[in-house]
Design an enzyme around this catalytic site. Structure first.
Site, PDB file in Angstrom:
ATOM      1  N   HIS A  28     -60.125  42.292 117.439  1.00  0.00           N
ATOM      2  CA  HIS A  28     -61.112  43.329 117.785  1.00  0.00           C
ATOM      3  C   HIS A  28     -62.431  42.797 118.301  1.00  0.00           C
ATOM      4  O   HIS A  28     -63.325  43.556 118.632  1.00  0.00           O
ATOM      5  CB  HIS A  28     -61.349  44.267 116.603  1.00  0.00           C
TER       6      HIS A  28
HETATM    7  N1  UDP Z   1     -58.156  45.598 107.197  1.00  0.00           N
HETATM    8  C1  UDP Z   1     -57.408  46.700 106.784  1.00  0.00           C
HETATM    9  N2  UDP Z   1     -56.489  47.242 107.642  1.00  0.00           N
HETATM   10  C2  UDP Z   1     -56.234  46.727 108.884  1.00  0.00           C
HETATM   11  C3  UDP Z   1     -56.989  45.593 109.304  1.00  0.00           C
HETATM   12  C4  UDP Z   1     -57.942  45.064 108.435  1.00  0.00           C
HETATM   13  O1  UDP Z   1     -57.590  47.180 105.662  1.00  0.00           O
HETATM   14  O2  UDP Z   1     -55.386  47.259 109.598  1.00  0.00           O
HETATM   15  C5  UDP Z   1     -59.186  45.051 106.297  1.00  0.00           C
HETATM   16  C6  UDP Z   1     -59.026  43.594 105.922  1.00  0.00           C
HETATM   17  O3  UDP Z   1     -58.211  43.421 104.786  1.00  0.00           O
HETATM   18  C7  UDP Z   1     -60.464  43.162 105.677  1.00  0.00           C
HETATM   19  C8  UDP Z   1     -61.281  44.036 106.594  1.00  0.00           C
HETATM   20  O4  UDP Z   1     -60.431  45.116 106.987  1.00  0.00           O
HETATM   21  O5  UDP Z   1     -60.824  43.454 104.336  1.00  0.00           O
HETATM   22  C9  UDP Z   1     -61.747  43.258 107.805  1.00  0.00           C
HETATM   23  O6  UDP Z   1     -62.355  44.113 108.681  1.00  0.00           O
HETATM   24  P1  UDP Z   1     -62.629  43.732 110.198  1.00  0.00           P
HETATM   25  O7  UDP Z   1     -61.633  42.729 110.646  1.00  0.00           O
HETATM   26  O8  UDP Z   1     -62.734  45.026 110.928  1.00  0.00           O
HETATM   27  O9  UDP Z   1     -64.099  43.161 110.145  1.00  0.00           O
HETATM   28  P2  UDP Z   1     -64.732  41.702 110.069  1.00  0.00           P
HETATM   29  O10 UDP Z   1     -64.330  41.107 108.755  1.00  0.00           O
HETATM   30  O11 UDP Z   1     -64.278  40.919 111.235  1.00  0.00           O
HETATM   31  O12 UDP Z   1     -66.205  41.967 110.110  1.00  0.00           O
END
Ligand code: UDP
Length: 362
Positions: A209
């Site tokens: 993403h």
């Molecule tokens: N996550 C989820 N479902 C999904 C993809 C990710 O629950 O289909 C959770 C994952 O376990 C983690 C969080 O979303 O806890 C990560 O979010 P994201 O990748 O959007 O954000 P980042 O960590 O990159 O800021």
């Protein structure tokens, strides 16, 4: 003390869940710590917001600013306008923001201008890559923060280099891991497990993403094709973020073993990660969760703000470099992936430590 908690986007909800639970525990012990939960509405889909409130037992927010989607500046402005009004109507002693999303930065600015103390959970992490909107959010938020709650020694060092006084830095560990450990026995087999006849360690999970990967059609196509080509036909489960969906719609990339699904709930997603051969991602939080679950993690980024996931954990950065991606898959399929260990204080008690500090601060 009256504290306003801010949550706006998926990774925020996972962090705030642990903090709210720790506050409730303190309230039960008789401590006077009142909170107001503000949802900015930055993420608003059922899949990216409401599902997490339900699964992680997060109370209904006291207010939802309902900002919705928009450009970086539009969202920042809408959050600031909404949050300024919120703070005028509901004054507090402290605003606590988590992570590195637009809501984190926008609410920190509003709070500081209203002369309210700012606490930042996950302070001090830096990728050094200013093309990431999150990096700008981190820098701005930390420049206004009064109380820095950190996940790692790297973060502590970054803050010290910036001249932050040591007594304002609280090395508490990782709240995201609090939630992971709290819910690990309740991870839920998704329906697709049986539909696709998945078995333990016989499939891959992929999430993408970051603008650097998903805003460029040719690059996204190249990455997906390369991963499919290297996957030896193993099923690849790809929960697609709404941001990524837009470009995928235009690309029409279909492969027998690539399974596009909607973003999954937390319990189903982490069930899949826990049993996967590997996760391929550009997320930050997922690299931390993979480290704790000891799952090989291939990160399609050149930098990370969480270097401990590479130096201590199971994570490897491959960027979009074909050679590095190939090498990672070679290691994976030869069973020679490095064994990780768990970073200091990622022990499930971080939120408790944060709340203990909050009580002693005021
Ligand atoms: N996550 C989820 N479902 C999904 C993809 C990710 O629950 O289909 C959770 C994952 O376990 C983690 C969080 O979303 O806890 C990560 O979010 P994201 O990748 O959007 O954000 P980042 O960590 O990159 O800021």
């Amino acid at each position: 003390m009256n504290i306003t908690l801010v949550a706006g986007a998926r990774p925020n909800f996972i962090k705030i869940a642990a903090i709210i639970e720790a506050i409730h525990n303190k309230q039960t012990e008789g401590f006077l710590l009142n909170y107001r939960l503000v949802h900015t509405g930055q993420h608003y889909d059922e899949n990216l917001s409401r599902a997490f409130f339900k699964e992680l037992c997060i109370p209904v927010p006291h207010v939802n600013l309902g900002v919705g989607s928009g450009s970086q500046a539009e969202q920042t402005a809408a959050i600031m306008i909404g949050f300024e009004k919120e703070l005028q109507e509901n004054p507090c002693d402290m605003v606590l923001v988590v992570g590195d999303v637009t809501s984190t930065m926008a609410c920190a600015i509003v709070a500081k201008k209203a002369h309210v103390k700012v606490a930042h959970v996950e302070a001090g992490i830096r990728s050094g890559d200013l093309t990431m909107p999150e990096e700008i959010n981190r820098i701005v938020t930390d420049s206004l923060t009064d109380y820095f709650f950190t996940t790692s020694e790297y973060a502590n060092e970054n803050l010290k280099k910036l001249g932050i006084e040591e007594h304002k830095i609280f090395f508490v560990g990782n709240v995201m891991i609090d939630t992971l450990l709290r819910y690990k026995d309740r991870f839920k087999k998704p329906v697709l497990w049986d539909d696709l006849k998945l078995t333990n360690k016989n499939y891959l999970v992929m999430t993408l993403h970051r603008p650097s990967n998903v805003d460029n059609k040719q690059l996204l196509k190249m990455l997906i094709e390369q991963i499919v080509n290297l996957s030896k036909g193993y099923p690849i489960i790809f929960p697609v973020h709404p941001r990524t969906q837009k470009l995928l719609n235009a690309l029409h990339l279909n492969f027998k073993n690539l399974h596009y699904v909607n973003p999954l709930g937390y319990l189903e997603f982490n069930y899949l990660v826990k049993h996967a051969l590997s996760i391929i991602t550009d997320s930050g939080g997922i690299t931390e969760e993979a480290t704790v679950m000891d799952i090989p993690c291939i990160t399609l980024r050149n930098t990370t703000e969480r270097p401990e996931t590479c130096s201590i954990g199971t994570n490897v950065l491959v960027g979009n470099d074909s050679k590095k991606i190939q090498n990672a898959f070679k290691k994976l399929f030869s069973g020679t992936w490095k064994k990780g260990s768990i970073p200091q204080l990622w022990d499930g008690h971080t939120a408790e430590r944060i709340v203990n500090h909050l009580i002693s601060i005021v």
